[in-house]
Design a protein around this motif. Sequence first.
Motif, PDB file in Angstrom:
ATOM      1  N   LYS A   1      -7.620 -22.496  20.630  1.00 30.84           N
ATOM      2  CA  LYS A   1      -8.049 -23.592  20.496  1.00 30.84           C
ATOM      3  C   LYS A   1      -7.884 -24.378  19.228  1.00 30.84           C
ATOM      4  N   LEU A   2      -7.051 -24.053  18.382  1.00 31.32           N
ATOM      5  CA  LEU A   2      -6.673 -24.529  17.020  1.00 31.32           C
ATOM      6  C   LEU A   2      -5.389 -25.082  17.046  1.00 31.32           C
ATOM      7  N   GLU A   3      -4.365 -24.849  18.099  1.00 33.11           N
ATOM      8  CA  GLU A   3      -3.253 -25.064  17.958  1.00 33.11           C
ATOM      9  C   GLU A   3      -2.954 -26.667  18.034  1.00 33.11           C
ATOM     10  N   PHE A   4      -3.776 -27.658  18.347  1.00 29.23           N
ATOM     11  CA  PHE A   4      -3.556 -29.067  18.174  1.00 29.23           C
ATOM     12  C   PHE A   4      -3.619 -29.562  16.848  1.00 29.23           C
ATOM     13  N   LEU A   5      -4.069 -28.693  15.754  1.00 26.30           N
ATOM     14  CA  LEU A   5      -3.611 -29.212  14.345  1.00 26.30           C
ATOM     15  C   LEU A   5      -2.243 -28.872  13.903  1.00 26.30           C
ATOM     16  N   LEU A   6      -1.582 -28.210  14.576  1.00 25.80           N
ATOM     17  CA  LEU A   6      -0.090 -27.859  13.997  1.00 25.80           C
ATOM     18  C   LEU A   6       0.728 -28.869  13.853  1.00 25.80           C
ATOM     19  N   ARG A   7       0.451 -29.946  14.337  1.00 29.77           N
ATOM     20  CA  ARG A   7       1.132 -31.382  14.065  1.00 29.77           C
ATOM     21  C   ARG A   7       0.154 -32.401  13.351  1.00 29.77           C
ATOM     22  N   ASP A   8      -0.751 -32.052  12.593  1.00 28.14           N
ATOM     23  CA  ASP A   8      -1.747 -32.876  11.833  1.00 28.14           C
ATOM     24  C   ASP A   8      -0.878 -33.816  11.127  1.00 28.14           C
ATOM     25  N   LEU A   9      -1.371 -34.948  10.917  1.00 28.37           N
ATOM     26  CA  LEU A   9      -0.543 -35.812   9.836  1.00 28.37           C
ATOM     27  C   LEU A   9      -1.063 -35.515   8.467  1.00 28.37           C
ATOM     28  N   ASP A  10      -2.215 -35.047   7.921  1.00 26.64           N
ATOM     29  CA  ASP A  10      -2.301 -34.389   6.935  1.00 26.64           C
ATOM     30  C   ASP A  10      -1.485 -33.026   6.594  1.00 26.64           C
ATOM     31  N   GLU A  11      -0.776 -33.052   5.571  1.00 27.76           N
ATOM     32  CA  GLU A  11       0.097 -31.819   5.422  1.00 27.76           C
ATOM     33  C   GLU A  11      -0.932 -30.621   4.900  1.00 27.76           C
ATOM     34  N   ARG A  12      -1.835 -30.712   4.284  1.00 27.57           N
ATOM     35  CA  ARG A  12      -2.622 -29.851   3.899  1.00 27.57           C
ATOM     36  C   ARG A  12      -3.306 -29.063   5.136  1.00 27.57           C
ATOM     37  N   VAL A  13      -3.965 -30.031   6.181  1.00 22.83           N
ATOM     38  CA  VAL A  13      -4.526 -29.436   7.317  1.00 22.83           C
ATOM     39  C   VAL A  13      -3.491 -28.683   8.070  1.00 22.83           C
ATOM     40  N   GLN A  14      -2.251 -29.459   8.103  1.00 24.26           N
ATOM     41  CA  GLN A  14      -1.041 -28.657   8.905  1.00 24.26           C
ATOM     42  C   GLN A  14      -0.624 -27.435   8.372  1.00 24.26           C
ATOM     43  N   THR A  15      -0.585 -27.239   7.225  1.00 28.10           N
ATOM     44  CA  THR A  15       0.206 -25.983   6.583  1.00 28.10           C
ATOM     45  C   THR A  15      -1.016 -24.965   6.880  1.00 28.10           C
ATOM     46  N   THR A  16      -2.413 -25.363   6.604  1.00 28.15           N
ATOM     47  CA  THR A  16      -3.437 -24.478   6.724  1.00 28.15           C
ATOM     48  C   THR A  16      -3.460 -24.051   8.224  1.00 28.15           C
ATOM     49  N   ALA A  17      -3.192 -25.054   9.129  1.00 31.79           N
ATOM     50  CA  ALA A  17      -3.402 -24.713  10.817  1.00 31.79           C
ATOM     51  C   ALA A  17      -2.122 -23.450  10.952  1.00 31.79           C
ATOM     52  N   LEU A  18      -1.083 -23.783  10.453  1.00 31.53           N
ATOM     53  CA  LEU A  18       0.059 -22.892  10.445  1.00 31.53           C
ATOM     54  C   LEU A  18      -0.273 -21.467   9.934  1.00 31.53           C
ATOM     55  N   GLU A  19      -0.834 -21.470   9.002  1.00 34.28           N
ATOM     56  CA  GLU A  19      -1.237 -20.101   8.366  1.00 34.28           C
ATOM     57  C   GLU A  19      -2.078 -19.372   9.307  1.00 34.28           C
ATOM     58  N   THR A  20      -3.226 -20.110   9.873  1.00 37.58           N
ATOM     59  CA  THR A  20      -4.089 -19.731  10.598  1.00 37.58           C
ATOM     60  C   THR A  20      -3.568 -19.157  11.889  1.00 37.58           C
ATOM     61  N   MET A  21      -2.474 -19.599  12.508  1.00 38.84           N
ATOM     62  CA  MET A  21      -1.975 -19.139  13.685  1.00 38.84           C
ATOM     63  C   MET A  21      -1.457 -17.457  13.500  1.00 38.84           C
ATOM     64  N   GLY A  22      -0.882 -17.562  12.228  1.00 39.66           N
ATOM     65  CA  GLY A  22      -0.473 -16.212  11.958  1.00 39.66           C
ATOM     66  C   GLY A  22      -1.483 -15.056  11.584  1.00 39.66           C
ATOM     67  N   LEU A  23      -2.419 -15.762  10.716  1.00 39.35           N
ATOM     68  CA  LEU A  23      -3.682 -14.516  10.457  1.00 39.35           C
ATOM     69  C   LEU A  23      -4.614 -14.365  11.388  1.00 39.35           C
ATOM     70  N   LEU A  24      -4.380 -15.333  12.508  1.00 38.82           N
ATOM     71  CA  LEU A  24      -5.173 -14.868  13.949  1.00 38.82           C
ATOM     72  C   LEU A  24      -4.411 -14.345  14.894  1.00 38.82           C
ATOM     73  N   TYR A  25      -3.260 -13.987  14.564  1.00 41.38           N
ATOM     74  CA  TYR A  25      -2.297 -13.171  15.526  1.00 41.38           C
ATOM     75  C   TYR A  25      -2.080 -14.157  17.027  1.00 41.38           C
ATOM     76  N   ASN A  26      -2.125 -15.170  16.488  1.00 40.75           N
ATOM     77  CA  ASN A  26      -1.726 -15.966  17.916  1.00 40.75           C
ATOM     78  C   ASN A  26      -0.482 -16.131  18.373  1.00 40.75           C
ATOM     79  N   LEU A  27       0.089 -15.029  19.139  1.00 37.75           N
ATOM     80  CA  LEU A  27       1.359 -14.871  19.715  1.00 37.75           C
ATOM     81  C   LEU A  27       1.832 -16.120  20.478  1.00 37.75           C
ATOM     82  N   ASP A  28       0.728 -16.711  21.299  1.00 38.24           N
ATOM     83  CA  ASP A  28       1.081 -17.750  22.094  1.00 38.24           C
ATOM     84  C   ASP A  28       1.508 -19.170  21.194  1.00 38.24           C
TER      85      ASP A  28
END
Length: 428
Positions: free
Chosen positions: A208-235
């Motif tokens: 449900k957070l994947e839409f933030l992977l291309r956020d225009l705010d770099e800090r939001v984008q990098t945090t969203a990327l990290e979150t995908m790994g930490l939440l083990y979102n293989l999809d």
Amino acid sequence: MAALAAASSLLCVLLPAQDAGSPDARERRRAARALEKQGSSAIPQLEKLLSDADLEVRIEAVKALVGIGTQHSLDPLIAASRDRDPEIQIRASDGLVNFYLPGFARDGLSASLRRTGNRIMSRWTDTNDQVIEPWVEARPEACEALGRLASGGASMEARANAARAAGVLRCGAAAENLLEAARSKDSRVIYEALVAFQKIRDRSVGPKLEFLLRDLDERVQTTALETMGLLYNLDSLPALRSVLARTGSRNVRRAALTAIAMLPDPANRQVLLPYLRDRDAESRAAAAEGLGRLKHPEDIPELRERFDQENNNLARLSAAFALVLGGNHELSEFSPLQYMVNTLNSATRAPAARALLIEAARDPGVRAALHQSLVRGGRDEKAGLMQVLAASGDSESARLIEPLTRDPDLHVAQEAIRSLRALRMRLP
């Protein structure tokens, strides 16, 4: 003496008694400040002041409740969170966390609040790594209040602060509100919601957070990327690889690579291999960790070479981790596992070493080797290893930690008590 008594009497006349029921708002403010010194017995009076018509009275009342800080303050603070003033919401949020994590209000957002008319000014800190102990569980009503503020607080600062507070308390029940906060147009609110999810570790919210992977705010984008790994979102792997391939930002590239490395998939191998010799040390570290999780036998010689030749300590730590995952559980002077244990003595690198050792220690062979290190390790090594075993240990770990609760070194003994409590909570 007579003159002194007369002067004292005159002073009492000039300074009226502090009265929470006074028609003078200034007097009620002074009364709220004075009530804090009475402790829990004053809470009923302060609770009444939370509905005062004067804003400053309500602010002083919530400050006093935070200062008292007992369990009896929780219900009034939850009530204060419903106030429509953002400063009161911020102070109530910090007060709720402060009960479970003493000292939070002293260093939280409310500590820097300044008010100029209707405008609230504050100073945010980017340090957001606090979380309550594993055995502590916040009241559902407190989490409900924080979730409600995270999605609908009176100001964006109040929402962001509530999202941070919900993360510190690991409020899984606030997930829906935090998801709403993550859809905000305010970058601070989104960022704090993402960090909260990293602490809560509810894997179901990852997609449900994947839409933030291309956020225009770099800090939001990098945090969203990290979150995908930490939440083990293989999809999310296809999207992560796409971001990695397209980005021109070093920070985004590092975050995407780190997230990919945390999600073991055979298709990652060809993505990670070129970065093993990248000029950027953080990229080399992520590649090594990702290849280690894949446990491909053909990569062992290359990882061994990186461990032997790497001149960046954190990247070398990652190469050591990869070799340990690959089966090298030896404890000798120059072995990868010993290097990881030795790194626990470094104030700057110990957090990274602990995180990697926690993951590695899920392997019974690694755990058995760490038990040996625990027995003969130095002060910082013992403390670090107990934190590792608190998260990944077993009944044998508990048996070895128990005598350390009586260690003559107070630091070791305190960490042993804490770690043993966390470990026993996990054990069946």
